[in-house]
Design a protein around this motif. Structure first.
Motif, PDB file in Angstrom:
ATOM      1  N   ALA A   1      20.156   2.998  -8.575  1.00 36.78           N
ATOM      2  CA  ALA A   1      19.259   3.038  -9.730  1.00 36.78           C
ATOM      3  C   ALA A   1      19.473   4.329 -10.511  1.00 36.78           C
ATOM      4  O   ALA A   1      19.893   5.352  -9.964  1.00 36.78           O
ATOM      5  N   HIS A   2      19.169   4.273 -11.804  1.00 33.75           N
ATOM      6  CA  HIS A   2      19.292   5.454 -12.656  1.00 33.75           C
ATOM      7  C   HIS A   2      18.254   6.502 -12.280  1.00 33.75           C
ATOM      8  O   HIS A   2      18.544   7.704 -12.198  1.00 33.75           O
ATOM      9  N   THR A   3      17.020   6.053 -12.036  1.00 38.28           N
ATOM     10  CA  THR A   3      15.923   6.946 -11.672  1.00 38.28           C
ATOM     11  C   THR A   3      15.323   6.466 -10.359  1.00 38.28           C
ATOM     12  O   THR A   3      15.018   5.274 -10.217  1.00 38.28           O
ATOM     13  N   VAL A   4      15.161   7.359  -9.401  1.00 37.92           N
ATOM     14  CA  VAL A   4      14.594   7.015  -8.099  1.00 37.92           C
ATOM     15  C   VAL A   4      13.425   7.952  -7.810  1.00 37.92           C
ATOM     16  O   VAL A   4      13.533   9.167  -7.965  1.00 37.92           O
ATOM     17  N   VAL A   5      12.308   7.359  -7.412  1.00 41.17           N
ATOM     18  CA  VAL A   5      11.155   8.129  -6.947  1.00 41.17           C
ATOM     19  C   VAL A   5      10.817   7.629  -5.549  1.00 41.17           C
ATOM     20  O   VAL A   5      10.640   6.428  -5.340  1.00 41.17           O
ATOM     21  N   THR A   6      10.760   8.536  -4.593  1.00 42.85           N
ATOM     22  CA  THR A   6      10.390   8.151  -3.230  1.00 42.85           C
ATOM     23  C   THR A   6       9.064   8.820  -2.883  1.00 42.85           C
ATOM     24  O   THR A   6       8.868  10.008  -3.151  1.00 42.85           O
ATOM     25  N   ILE A   7       8.171   8.039  -2.295  1.00 43.17           N
ATOM     26  CA  ILE A   7       6.844   8.537  -1.928  1.00 43.17           C
ATOM     27  C   ILE A   7       6.601   8.212  -0.462  1.00 43.17           C
ATOM     28  O   ILE A   7       6.667   7.044  -0.040  1.00 43.17           O
ATOM     29  N   GLY A   8       6.360   9.257   0.317  1.00 41.28           N
ATOM     30  CA  GLY A   8       5.951   9.099   1.701  1.00 41.28           C
ATOM     31  C   GLY A   8       4.581   9.709   1.895  1.00 41.28           C
ATOM     32  O   GLY A   8       4.037  10.330   0.974  1.00 41.28           O
ATOM     33  N   PRO A   9       3.994   9.548   3.057  1.00 39.70           N
ATOM     34  CA  PRO A   9       2.675  10.123   3.287  1.00 39.70           C
ATOM     35  C   PRO A   9       2.710  11.644   3.253  1.00 39.70           C
ATOM     36  O   PRO A   9       3.626  12.262   3.796  1.00 39.70           O
ATOM     37  N   ASP A  10       1.729  12.235   2.587  1.00 49.09           N
ATOM     38  CA  ASP A  10       1.646  13.695   2.577  1.00 49.09           C
ATOM     39  C   ASP A  10       1.040  14.170   3.909  1.00 49.09           C
ATOM     40  O   ASP A  10       0.641  13.345   4.742  1.00 49.09           O
ATOM     41  N   PRO A  11       1.014  15.481   4.165  1.00 47.62           N
ATOM     42  CA  PRO A  11       0.538  15.950   5.473  1.00 47.62           C
ATOM     43  C   PRO A  11      -0.870  15.472   5.834  1.00 47.62           C
ATOM     44  O   PRO A  11      -1.147  15.150   6.998  1.00 47.62           O
ATOM     45  N   ALA A  12      -1.753  15.390   4.840  1.00 49.14           N
ATOM     46  CA  ALA A  12      -3.107  14.911   5.130  1.00 49.14           C
ATOM     47  C   ALA A  12      -3.082  13.445   5.548  1.00 49.14           C
ATOM     48  O   ALA A  12      -3.837  13.023   6.438  1.00 49.14           O
ATOM     49  N   ALA A  13      -2.222  12.654   4.901  1.00 45.72           N
ATOM     50  CA  ALA A  13      -2.109  11.238   5.276  1.00 45.72           C
ATOM     51  C   ALA A  13      -1.537  11.095   6.680  1.00 45.72           C
ATOM     52  O   ALA A  13      -2.006  10.266   7.471  1.00 45.72           O
ATOM     53  N   VAL A  14      -0.536  11.904   6.997  1.00 41.19           N
ATOM     54  CA  VAL A  14       0.049  11.849   8.344  1.00 41.19           C
ATOM     55  C   VAL A  14      -1.019  12.143   9.391  1.00 41.19           C
ATOM     56  O   VAL A  14      -1.096  11.473  10.433  1.00 41.19           O
ATOM     57  N   ARG A  15      -1.873  13.099   9.108  1.00 44.68           N
ATOM     58  CA  ARG A  15      -2.960  13.395  10.049  1.00 44.68           C
ATOM     59  C   ARG A  15      -3.918  12.207  10.159  1.00 44.68           C
ATOM     60  O   ARG A  15      -4.382  11.867  11.256  1.00 44.68           O
ATOM     61  N   ALA A  16      -4.202  11.572   9.034  1.00 41.94           N
ATOM     62  CA  ALA A  16      -5.113  10.421   9.047  1.00 41.94           C
ATOM     63  C   ALA A  16      -4.505   9.242   9.803  1.00 41.94           C
ATOM     64  O   ALA A  16      -5.230   8.465  10.434  1.00 41.94           O
ATOM     65  N   PHE A  17      -3.189   9.112   9.746  1.00 38.52           N
ATOM     66  CA  PHE A  17      -2.518   8.008  10.435  1.00 38.52           C
ATOM     67  C   PHE A  17      -2.745   8.079  11.948  1.00 38.52           C
ATOM     68  O   PHE A  17      -2.902   7.055  12.603  1.00 38.52           O
ATOM     69  N   GLY A  18      -2.698   9.299  12.481  1.00 41.08           N
ATOM     70  CA  GLY A  18      -2.732   9.426  13.928  1.00 41.08           C
ATOM     71  C   GLY A  18      -1.392   9.036  14.529  1.00 41.08           C
ATOM     72  O   GLY A  18      -0.420   8.763  13.811  1.00 41.08           O
ATOM     73  N   PRO A  19      -1.311   8.975  15.854  1.00 41.90           N
ATOM     74  CA  PRO A  19      -0.019   8.768  16.512  1.00 41.90           C
ATOM     75  C   PRO A  19       0.459   7.326  16.551  1.00 41.90           C
ATOM     76  O   PRO A  19       1.618   7.073  16.856  1.00 41.90           O
ATOM     77  N   ASP A  20      -0.414   6.365  16.239  1.00 45.51           N
ATOM     78  CA  ASP A  20      -0.081   4.948  16.424  1.00 45.51           C
ATOM     79  C   ASP A  20      -0.307   4.195  15.126  1.00 45.51           C
ATOM     80  O   ASP A  20      -1.451   3.964  14.720  1.00 45.51           O
ATOM     81  N   LEU A  21       0.800   3.785  14.478  1.00 44.42           N
ATOM     82  CA  LEU A  21       0.677   3.071  13.205  1.00 44.42           C
ATOM     83  C   LEU A  21       0.100   1.667  13.383  1.00 44.42           C
ATOM     84  O   LEU A  21      -0.213   0.996  12.404  1.00 44.42           O
ATOM     85  N   GLY A  22      -0.053   1.233  14.617  1.00 45.36           N
ATOM     86  CA  GLY A  22      -0.674  -0.059  14.886  1.00 45.36           C
ATOM     87  C   GLY A  22      -2.163   0.035  15.173  1.00 45.36           C
ATOM     88  O   GLY A  22      -2.806  -0.983  15.454  1.00 45.36           O
ATOM     89  N   ASP A  23      -2.725   1.218  15.071  1.00 45.80           N
ATOM     90  CA  ASP A  23      -4.126   1.433  15.416  1.00 45.80           C
ATOM     91  C   ASP A  23      -5.030   1.045  14.246  1.00 45.80           C
ATOM     92  O   ASP A  23      -5.181   1.790  13.284  1.00 45.80           O
ATOM     93  N   ARG A  24      -5.644  -0.117  14.348  1.00 48.05           N
ATOM     94  CA  ARG A  24      -6.475  -0.609  13.243  1.00 48.05           C
ATOM     95  C   ARG A  24      -7.718   0.243  13.007  1.00 48.05           C
ATOM     96  O   ARG A  24      -8.318   0.169  11.927  1.00 48.05           O
TER      97      ARG A  24
END
Length: 281
Positions: free
Chosen positions: A226-249
């Motif tokens: 692509a001519h222009t690419v923007v990638t977005i991942g979780p920021d540090p606060a989001a990573v903390r909110a996720f916790g260790p298990d991405l399957g944890d509802r």
């Protein structure tokens, strides 16, 4: 040459990643950036759920809280799940063979009836019919390990395609479509962003960006060109909110709120790229 304008690739990340992506999409809509306006949406695994919601014109706020599907509850086969992770952890030397081995594990796992998972995904995605907007949903053939890409006209009902893309071995059963069994689309690539070839602007939202080497995504981006690419991942606060298990509802609510909070920063990344308009070079 770029043949169309904007593409959106939504990656794998379990229920927690789905909640975060939905929160991000909600927050972006509030500031006038509607990810559902993409000319092409590529959904992989849990990204297929959010992709189906956006592509069918629904408000992503419907995923602010987890839908509690009725019927048969998920039936995890912990032993087979552990076997699948063990194979994937040692997959670098021969990824194609690893996918075939994982497929055999998926087919042998005791994870409940297929139709129960299709029903769950229909309720989560909130749609029965493929949209007019182009939506690609990735899956993996459980026998051959090869990638399958479902879209309108491919003969797969939308809920079955979403169910196949999210059918991680040991958690959900492989889904039968046109006589073949399919499992999670992330087994080849977490984002499958390379399927967006032809886009002038590509936005990749990757809930697992903090977990895997950037080189894996870079290979997909090279395929897309692509001519222009923007990638977005979780920021540090989001990573903390996720916790260790991405399957944890139980982390669904915190992850969704983290996506909402991250949206203003994501909007700054996107503003110059997500303009309506023509894209052909």
């Amino acid at each position: 040459m770029h043949s169309f304008g904007r593409a959106l690739a939504l990656g794998a990340g379990g229920p927690v990643g789905a909640a975060w992506m939905a929160g991000l999409a909600c927050g972006l809509r509030r500031v006038g950036l509607d990810l559902g306006e993409a000319d092409l949406i590529v959904g992989t695994s849990t990204g297929a759920i959010v992709g189906a919601v956006l592509a069918t014109g629904q408000d992503p706020s419907r995923l602010a809280t987890p839908v509690r599907p009725g019927g048969t509850p998920p039936q995890v086969d912990g032993r087979r799940l552990g076997e699948a992770f063990a194979v994937l952890g040692d997959a670098a030397s021969n990824p194609a063979e690893a996918r075939r081995r994982v497929g055999r594990i998926a087919l042998a796992a005791e994870t409940g009836p297929e139709q129960a998972h299709v029903t769950r995904m229909r309720e989560l995605a909130g749609a029965d019919q493929w949209p007019d907007r182009r939506l690609l949903i990735t899956a993996t053939d459980a026998e051959t390990g090869e990638q399958e890409v479902f879209e309108r006209g491919s003969g797969a009902p939308l809920p079955s395609a979403v169910a196949a893309s999210t059918a991680f071995p040991g958690i959900y059963p492989p889904i039968t479509v046109n006589g073949r069994r399919y499992m999670d689309g992330s087994l080849r690539s977490a984002t499958n962003a390379g399927l967006a070839a032809g886009a002038r602007t590509l936005v990749v939202i990757d809930p697992q960006a903090h977990l895997f080497p950037r080189e894996l995504l870079d290979r997909e981006l090279a395929l897309a060109a692509a001519h222009t690419v923007v990638t977005i991942g979780p920021d540090p606060a989001a990573v903390r909110a996720f916790g260790p298990d991405l399957g944890d509802r139980t982390a669904w609510g915190p992850a969704h709120q983290a996506g909402l909070r991250q949206a203003p920063d994501a909007a700054e990344q996107l503003r110059g790229a997500w303009n309506p308009g023509s894209a052909a070079d």
